[in-house]
Design an enzyme around this catalytic site. Structure first.
Site, mmCIF file in Angstrom:
data_model
loop_
_atom_site.group_PDB
_atom_site.id
_atom_site.type_symbol
_atom_site.label_atom_id
_atom_site.label_comp_id
_atom_site.label_asym_id
_atom_site.label_seq_id
_atom_site.Cartn_x
_atom_site.Cartn_y
_atom_site.Cartn_z
ATOM 1 N N CYS A 139 0.718 -1.200 0.067
ATOM 2 C CA CYS A 139 0.093 -0.324 0.082
ATOM 3 C C CYS A 139 0.437 0.700 -0.048
ATOM 4 O O CYS A 139 0.466 2.474 -0.350
ATOM 5 C CB CYS A 139 -0.704 -0.336 1.459
ATOM 6 S SG CYS A 139 0.092 -0.254 3.106
ATOM 7 N N GLN A 209 6.084 -8.542 4.306
ATOM 8 C CA GLN A 209 5.753 -8.436 3.398
ATOM 9 C C GLN A 209 6.682 -9.013 1.888
ATOM 10 O O GLN A 209 7.135 -9.582 0.225
ATOM 11 C CB GLN A 209 5.778 -6.679 1.866
ATOM 12 C CG GLN A 209 4.337 -6.628 3.087
ATOM 13 C CD GLN A 209 3.587 -5.512 3.008
ATOM 14 O OE1 GLN A 209 4.817 -4.770 3.353
ATOM 15 N NE2 GLN A 209 2.759 -4.701 3.486
#
Length: 619
Positions: A139, A209
């Site tokens: 994001c 991530q």
């Protein structure tokens, strides 16, 4: 006009063959336009070669120096074209757009879901100059990591690809992107993995991530040795920074600071049993609940105007029991709570002194003192409540001091993390540099093994067929032991992993010396193999399409006389590199063709223009 053996050519060659062709171009020329031309667009050489049918006088005027010049040009052409990229080490690049440089509207268009990462890697590796690739899309950032044969071309191709997939113009992307190369790209990923590039310094989600990039990349062809090694090393760096600096300790947001402050004020023995109440289920209230659960809270009460938001939070956070109470039961819920967090948009205080003084004391486990942690602006808890002996109030200003202190501490820890990152960057660069010697190591071992096997067979044949198996094994083991001991020294000097004082320059000098001594450079280099394989795959379809549309019916024979060897090599070079054949071209010598037949062909001219392929361009 008679067909002669003269070679009349004009070269207009782009790099890398301009200098080589210039020498051949100085020779006597008879150049004129011709009605029939053959235009071949061949990726790999940017050239224009005109071969004219000249006069016999021009042929007789050519000197021996011209012939030598032609051969010299040919050799230079071969060397410069074949070695264009083989001597250049591929580069690691990162082309990125992050929350620091790019608005969210643009990041949304660039975002690639995890399920699409393998497809993106495949598409990136199909670009001319890209060997390996990885995608880190979150994001807060969209970063493409690649191993490129050419830095400039690699950046251009990846940027064009990003523009094509997102619909954002290249010019707009260039305004917001950042570019990093080799060591800087490596260091950047290590900082990202360590949480030093995050909005919240040291946050741990980004490490998860980065791990996901490696998990998804496993088995994807384009997720090669260099990129895979880079991301795996980044995971190691992220773990080491967090364990050795404890950079993630200490709240740095208002909601996390509210929870941290409350737990600091409660007796440690009551952390698991204290009764928690959160008033307001908006963004801040949700974050408070999230941080409470992360600190081990298994049961809490949430008061809100409607149940929908609380139900959504309960569905998302299933590790704790979240009990909903309507706003009408706020005071009753506060009476049963030890800690009250308030986060609403109310313009007036929800709790005043007269509301709180009638509440029963907090549980004995927390010392009978009820805590109010107010993170609302305007405040939800009046300052008068702090006058009561049974209550203690903390507001946003109190929390800011905690956040500021923690941020300052994290900045100090970030400096320690940079020392670790610098050390790990050197180790990774040394590992990557050492890969250059791997082909030499393999070829040297293979060379020694061939000699060992040949000499072993000679020895065993002299000993006869009746030699016992035990004796054969002993001789075989002896030969292996001798070879291994002889290779030990050279192999040690071909390794540069940072474990000793040997520099990369020394290691590469040793590699080149061994290549010369044992003639190990006769095989085509690994990088050249990659270039040729990529060129072949990318240009095959394009070349065939072009050849299908050539006016080949009007051109069957080309007479280039002394220049035949150069022209033939130019076309064969294209065939070898890109698999594009020219079956419609026939070669002939005027001495073997009747004059009347030659006269029929006296209009033949080859005007060969070959497109300068990007694979041989590096500005």
């Amino acid at each position: 006009m008679a067909v002669s053996t003269s070679f009349a050519a004009t070269f207009a060659l782009e790099s890398p063959v301009r200098l080589a062709a210039a020498e051949a171009a100085r020779r006597p020329m008879v150049c004129a336009p011709n009605r029939s031309s053959l235009r071949l667009r061949r990726g790999g050489l940017a050239s224009m070669l005109r071969c004219e049918v000249g006069s016999g006088e021009a042929a007789r005027g050519m000197s021996q120096n011209g012939r030598v010049s032609s051969l010299s040009a040919l050799e230079q052409l071969k060397t410069s074209a074949a070695d264009r990229y083989t001597k250049e080490k591929s580069s690691i690049l990162v082309i990125g757009l992050s929350i620091h440089t790019t608005p969210v509207e643009m990041r949304e268009k660039l975002a690639i879901p995890e399920a699409e990462w393998p497809r993106a890697i495949e598409e990136l590796c199909n670009l001319n100059h890209i060997e390996e690739a990885a995608v880190l899309s979150t994001c807060n950032r969209m970063e493409i990591y690649v191993v490129a044969l050419s830095q400039h071309r690699g950046v251009k191709e990846v940027t064009d690809w990003m523009s094509k997939t997102s619909g954002i113009p290249v010019a707009e992307l260039c305004e917001h992107r950042f570019l990093l190369y080799n060591k800087d790209a490596t260091q950047h990923l290590f900082e990202v993995s360590a949480g030093l590039d995050s909005l919240v310094l040291g946050e741990g989600q980004i490490l998860a991530q980065v791990k996901q990039v490696v998990r998804i990349g496993q088995g994807v062809v384009g997720f090669g040795r260099n990129i895979s090694g880079l991301f795996q090393h980044a995971i190691t760096v992220g773990k080491r920074v967090r364990s050795e600096t404890n950079i993630a300790a200490g709240a740095v947001s208002v909601s996390s600071a509210a929870v941290e402050l409350a737990l600091m004020k409660l007796p440690e023995s009551s952390h698991g049993s204290a009764r928690m109440l959160v008033i307001g289920a908006g963004k801040m209230g949700k974050l408070v609940i999230k941080h409470l659960i992360s600190q081990g809270c298994t049961k809490l009460v949430a008061v809100n105007r409607s149940e929908e938001k609380v139900a959504a939070i309960r569905e998302e956070m299933k590790d704790a029991e979240i009990i909903y109470k309507p706003l009408t039961e706020m005071f009753a819920s506060a009476a049963e709570a030890d800690v009250v967090f308030t986060s609403t948009a109310s313009d007036s205080p929800l709790f005043l002194k007269e509301h709180v003084q009638i509440l029963p004391p907090a549980s004995p486990e927390v010392g009978g003192l009820r805590l109010f942690v107010d993170i609302s602006v305007p405040r939800n808890v009046g300052s008068c409540v702090d006058e009561l002996e049974t209550s203690k109030v903390y507001n946003v200003d109190d929390l800011k001091e905690v956040v500021a202190a923690n941020k300052e501490e994290r900045l100090r820890k970030a400096m320690d993390a940079q020392v670790i990152i610098e050390e790990e960057t050197k180790q990774f660069e040394a590992w990557r540099d050492s890969l250059e010697t791997v082909p030499t190591i393999k070829k040297l071992r293979a060379y020694a093994e061939r000699i060992r096997v040949a000499e072993l067979e000679k020895c065993l044949s002299k000993l006869g067929d009746d030699i016992p198996k035990k004796s054969k094994k002993a001789v075989d083991d002896l030969s292996r032991g001798i070879v291994n001991k002889l290779l030990h020294g050279p192999m040690q000097h071909l390794r540069c992993d940072g474990s000793d004082s040997r520099t990369l320059t020394e290691t590469l000098e040793n590699m080149h010396a061994l290549n010369r001594m044992f003639s190990l450079e006769t095989e085509i280099s690994v990088l050249e193999q990659k270039i040729r394989a990529k060129s072949h795959a990318l240009q095959m379809e394009h070349g065939r399409h072009l050849l299908e549309h050539l006016p080949v019916s009007r051109v069957r024979y080309i007479d280039v006389g002394e220049g035949t060897e150069v022209l033939r090599w130019l076309i064969q070079m294209q065939d070898a590199l890109f698999g594009i054949a020219a079956p419609s071209i026939s070669w002939f010598s005027p001495a073997r063709v009747p004059r009347e037949e030659a006269n029929k062909r006296n209009l033949v001219t080859a005007d060969i223009r070959t497109q300068h392929s990007q694979i041989h361009e590096d500005h």
